[in-house]
Every structure is written in structure tokens, then in C-alpha cells.
Design a protein around this motif. Structure first.
Motif, PDB file in Angstrom:
ATOM      1  N   SER A   1      66.726  17.806   8.076  1.00  0.00           N
ATOM      2  CA  SER A   1      65.847  16.854   8.762  1.00  0.00           C
ATOM      3  C   SER A   1      65.125  17.392   9.999  1.00  0.00           C
ATOM      4  CB  SER A   1      66.617  15.576   9.114  1.00  0.00           C
ATOM      5  OG  SER A   1      67.686  15.843   9.978  1.00  0.00           O
ATOM      6  N   PRO A   2      65.684  18.313  10.789  1.00  0.00           N
ATOM      7  CA  PRO A   2      64.914  18.807  11.948  1.00  0.00           C
ATOM      8  C   PRO A   2      63.728  19.705  11.581  1.00  0.00           C
ATOM      9  CG  PRO A   2      67.263  19.115  12.320  1.00  0.00           C
ATOM     10  CD  PRO A   2      67.082  18.734  10.871  1.00  0.00           C
ATOM     11  N   GLU A   3      63.662  20.140  10.315  1.00  0.00           N
ATOM     12  CA  GLU A   3      62.677  21.149   9.925  1.00  0.00           C
ATOM     13  C   GLU A   3      61.385  20.534   9.395  1.00  0.00           C
ATOM     14  OE1 GLU A   3      63.697  25.383   8.283  1.00  0.00           O
ATOM     15  OE2 GLU A   3      64.111  23.857   6.781  1.00  0.00           O
ATOM     16  N   PHE A   4      60.274  21.053   9.899  1.00  0.00           N
ATOM     17  CA  PHE A   4      58.941  20.691   9.444  1.00  0.00           C
ATOM     18  C   PHE A   4      58.325  21.917   8.797  1.00  0.00           C
ATOM     19  CE2 PHE A   4      59.932  17.656  12.654  1.00  0.00           C
ATOM     20  CZ  PHE A   4      59.165  16.540  12.434  1.00  0.00           C
ATOM     21  N   VAL A   5      57.489  21.710   7.777  1.00  0.00           N
ATOM     22  CA  VAL A   5      56.845  22.840   7.110  1.00  0.00           C
ATOM     23  C   VAL A   5      55.360  22.565   6.902  1.00  0.00           C
ATOM     24  CG1 VAL A   5      58.932  23.642   5.926  1.00  0.00           C
ATOM     25  CG2 VAL A   5      57.428  21.998   4.792  1.00  0.00           C
ATOM     26  N   SER A   6      54.601  23.658   6.887  1.00  0.00           N
ATOM     27  CA  SER A   6      53.187  23.598   6.546  1.00  0.00           C
ATOM     28  C   SER A   6      52.915  24.675   5.512  1.00  0.00           C
ATOM     29  CB  SER A   6      52.317  23.846   7.785  1.00  0.00           C
ATOM     30  OG  SER A   6      50.958  23.939   7.409  1.00  0.00           O
ATOM     31  N   GLU A   7      52.138  24.336   4.514  1.00  0.00           N
ATOM     32  CA  GLU A   7      51.767  25.306   3.490  1.00  0.00           C
ATOM     33  C   GLU A   7      50.560  26.128   3.916  1.00  0.00           C
ATOM     34  OE1 GLU A   7      51.188  23.175  -0.161  1.00  0.00           O
ATOM     35  OE2 GLU A   7      53.234  22.404  -0.161  1.00  0.00           O
ATOM     36  N   ASN A   8      49.972  25.777   5.046  1.00  0.00           N
ATOM     37  CA  ASN A   8      48.743  26.423   5.515  1.00  0.00           C
ATOM     38  C   ASN A   8      48.992  27.302   6.737  1.00  0.00           C
ATOM     39  OD1 ASN A   8      47.115  24.907   3.615  1.00  0.00           O
ATOM     40  ND2 ASN A   8      47.531  23.148   4.929  1.00  0.00           N
ATOM     41  N   ARG A   9      48.035  28.158   7.015  1.00  0.00           N
ATOM     42  CA  ARG A   9      48.068  28.953   8.239  1.00  0.00           C
ATOM     43  C   ARG A   9      48.037  27.991   9.428  1.00  0.00           C
ATOM     44  NH1 ARG A   9      43.173  32.604   8.434  1.00  0.00           N
ATOM     45  NH2 ARG A   9      44.465  33.967   9.676  1.00  0.00           N
ATOM     46  N   VAL A  10      48.708  28.377  10.513  1.00  0.00           N
ATOM     47  CA  VAL A  10      48.780  27.501  11.680  1.00  0.00           C
ATOM     48  C   VAL A  10      48.383  28.295  12.915  1.00  0.00           C
ATOM     49  CG1 VAL A  10      50.304  26.084  13.114  1.00  0.00           C
ATOM     50  CG2 VAL A  10      50.637  26.142  10.622  1.00  0.00           C
ATOM     51  N   ARG A  11      47.477  27.704  13.697  1.00  0.00           N
ATOM     52  CA  ARG A  11      47.024  28.342  14.934  1.00  0.00           C
ATOM     53  C   ARG A  11      48.047  28.091  16.042  1.00  0.00           C
ATOM     54  NH1 ARG A  11      44.003  26.920  19.324  1.00  0.00           N
ATOM     55  NH2 ARG A  11      43.593  24.828  18.540  1.00  0.00           N
ATOM     56  N   VAL A  12      48.353  29.135  16.788  1.00  0.00           N
ATOM     57  CA  VAL A  12      49.284  29.058  17.916  1.00  0.00           C
ATOM     58  C   VAL A  12      48.545  28.479  19.121  1.00  0.00           C
ATOM     59  CG1 VAL A  12      50.619  30.452  19.550  1.00  0.00           C
ATOM     60  CG2 VAL A  12      50.691  30.987  17.090  1.00  0.00           C
ATOM     61  N   LEU A  13      49.155  27.494  19.763  1.00  0.00           N
ATOM     62  CA  LEU A  13      48.576  26.913  20.974  1.00  0.00           C
ATOM     63  C   LEU A  13      49.033  27.649  22.229  1.00  0.00           C
ATOM     64  CD1 LEU A  13      49.026  23.096  20.215  1.00  0.00           C
ATOM     65  CD2 LEU A  13      47.010  24.533  19.826  1.00  0.00           C
ATOM     66  N   LYS A  14      50.306  28.066  22.220  1.00  0.00           N
ATOM     67  CA  LYS A  14      50.877  28.717  23.398  1.00  0.00           C
ATOM     68  C   LYS A  14      52.045  29.598  22.965  1.00  0.00           C
ATOM     69  CE  LYS A  14      53.738  26.933  26.771  1.00  0.00           C
ATOM     70  NZ  LYS A  14      54.225  25.840  27.588  1.00  0.00           N
ATOM     71  N   GLU A  15      52.277  30.670  23.704  1.00  0.00           N
ATOM     72  CA  GLU A  15      53.410  31.559  23.449  1.00  0.00           C
ATOM     73  C   GLU A  15      54.216  31.710  24.731  1.00  0.00           C
ATOM     74  OE1 GLU A  15      54.440  36.175  22.117  1.00  0.00           O
ATOM     75  OE2 GLU A  15      52.358  35.567  22.390  1.00  0.00           O
ATOM     76  N   GLU A  16      55.535  31.614  24.589  1.00  0.00           N
ATOM     77  CA  GLU A  16      56.453  31.895  25.697  1.00  0.00           C
ATOM     78  C   GLU A  16      57.402  32.986  25.242  1.00  0.00           C
ATOM     79  OE1 GLU A  16      60.236  29.937  28.086  1.00  0.00           O
ATOM     80  OE2 GLU A  16      59.006  28.644  26.838  1.00  0.00           O
ATOM     81  N   HIS A  17      57.447  34.091  25.980  1.00  0.00           N
ATOM     82  CA  HIS A  17      58.334  35.199  25.621  1.00  0.00           C
ATOM     83  C   HIS A  17      59.706  34.986  26.258  1.00  0.00           C
ATOM     84  CE1 HIS A  17      59.354  39.144  24.173  1.00  0.00           C
ATOM     85  NE2 HIS A  17      59.848  39.433  25.362  1.00  0.00           N
ATOM     86  N   VAL A  18      60.759  35.205  25.486  1.00  0.00           N
ATOM     87  CA  VAL A  18      62.138  35.126  25.964  1.00  0.00           C
ATOM     88  C   VAL A  18      62.733  36.525  25.855  1.00  0.00           C
ATOM     89  CG1 VAL A  18      64.416  34.111  25.597  1.00  0.00           C
ATOM     90  CG2 VAL A  18      62.357  32.731  25.212  1.00  0.00           C
TER      91      VAL A  18
END
Length: 178
Positions: free
Chosen positions: A94-111
């Protein structure tokens, strides 16, 4: 917003990839801490990952010091994504969402060190870490989980079981093979 965590940095577009579900998806999760749990190589033989009744992610070690050994020194990037185009309820978790399409990144945070970040989340009560316990009840819970996964993934009679799994759970495999 949704989150996707990857060991790869500087991604601008996420491409669908085939994983255990056999279909190419971009995977994402609503809870950023739950998403971070996938920022290092791990699988169902390392942890039980679920969410408590209040929506707080919980990770249960399947072996002693699993949390530290998987996450210590691992770096990753947390990608923030628009929810549009994602579907829930497809993978059975249930916590997982999926997309069959390419997805554009809005923001990146490096850990830089995922273990240290997850410890902070635990201290702030955004994560529950159940460390391995040497007691019958806990060990039975882990054995039931591992047994389920070995059967579910058709590994009981497999000749080429990963050495990591064989060394940790050989006794369970032997019991199942009878």
C-alpha cells in the motif's frame, strides 16, 4: 508530493525499470522516511518493512546488526516528484505508487550517510527500528517471514540460492526441504 530514492545522483528524469513485479515502473512513496529505506541495496531477507497504525515506518531486522550493516556508509539521493501519473494499489504494497511513464524530478536532496540520517529520523520518532532480539517470539516472527519469502519467491528447491541467504537462513531452507 512523492519521493523516489536512488543511489544515482543528479538524475533529472526517472525512467521506468523492471523490478520484482516484472513490469517497468518508476516507483515512489508518499512518506520520505519510508522512501529512504530503499536508498541502499536490501531486500525482504534483510528486513520486514511496514508502517504502524499512525503511519510511521517501521523496519524490523531479520538478523543482528542488519540495520547498521545495510545502511552505514551508503549515500543516496532523494528525488521529489509530482504525484500526477502515479497509481497506488498496483504492487500489493500500500505505501508504493508506480508510474509506467518517465517522471521529471522536481528536486534532489543528497544524503551522504544514510545510516546517520535514518538514526536522526528514529530519534525524531519518524522511524521505528526494531533491532534483532534473541528471544523465541522475535525469532519465530523472523522465521515465519523468511519462510514466506522463500516459498513466495520459489527458492526452497532452487539450486543456486544466494550465499548471503544460504548462510543466514540455511537451517530454515533445510527444514522446508524436509
Amino acid at each position: 508530493m512523492l519521493y523516489h530514492v536512488s543511489r544515482k545522483n543528479n538524475l533529472k528524469i526517472l525512467e521506468p525499470n523492471v523490478s520484482t513485479h516484472g513490469k517497468a515502473y518508476v516507483y515512489a512513496i508518499e512518506n520520505i522516511v519510508t522512501a529512504m529505506l530503499f536508498g541502499a541495496p536490501q531486500d525482504d531477507f534483510d528486513f520486514i518493512i511496514d508502517v504502524n497504525n499512525y503511519g510511521v515506518p517501521r523496519i524490523t531486522e531479520c538478523y543482528k546488526d542488519g540495520f547498521r550493516s545495510v545502511y552505514k556508509g551508503q549515500s543516496c539521493s532523494i528525488y521529489t516528484l509530482n504525484r500526477q501519473g502515479f497509481k497506488n494499489g498496483i504492487t500489493g504494497w500500500s505505501p508504493e505508487f508506480v508510474s509506467e511513464n518517465r517522471v521529471r524530478v522536481l528536486k534532489e536532496e543528497h544524503v551522504e550517510d544514510l545510516f546517520n540520517r535514518l538514526i536522526i529520523e528514529e530519534q525524531q520518532e519518524n522511524l521505528i527500528v526494531r533491532r534483532y532480539e534473541n528471544n523465541e517470539e522475535y525469532e519465530l516472527e523472523i522465521e515465519n517471514h523468511i519462510t514466506d519469502r522463500l516459498i513466495r519467491f520459489n527458492m526452497v528447491n532452487c539450486r543456486n540460492i544466494d550465499e548471503r541467504i544460504l548462510s543466514r537462513y540455511g537451517n530454515i531452507i533445510d527444514k522446508l526441504r524436509g
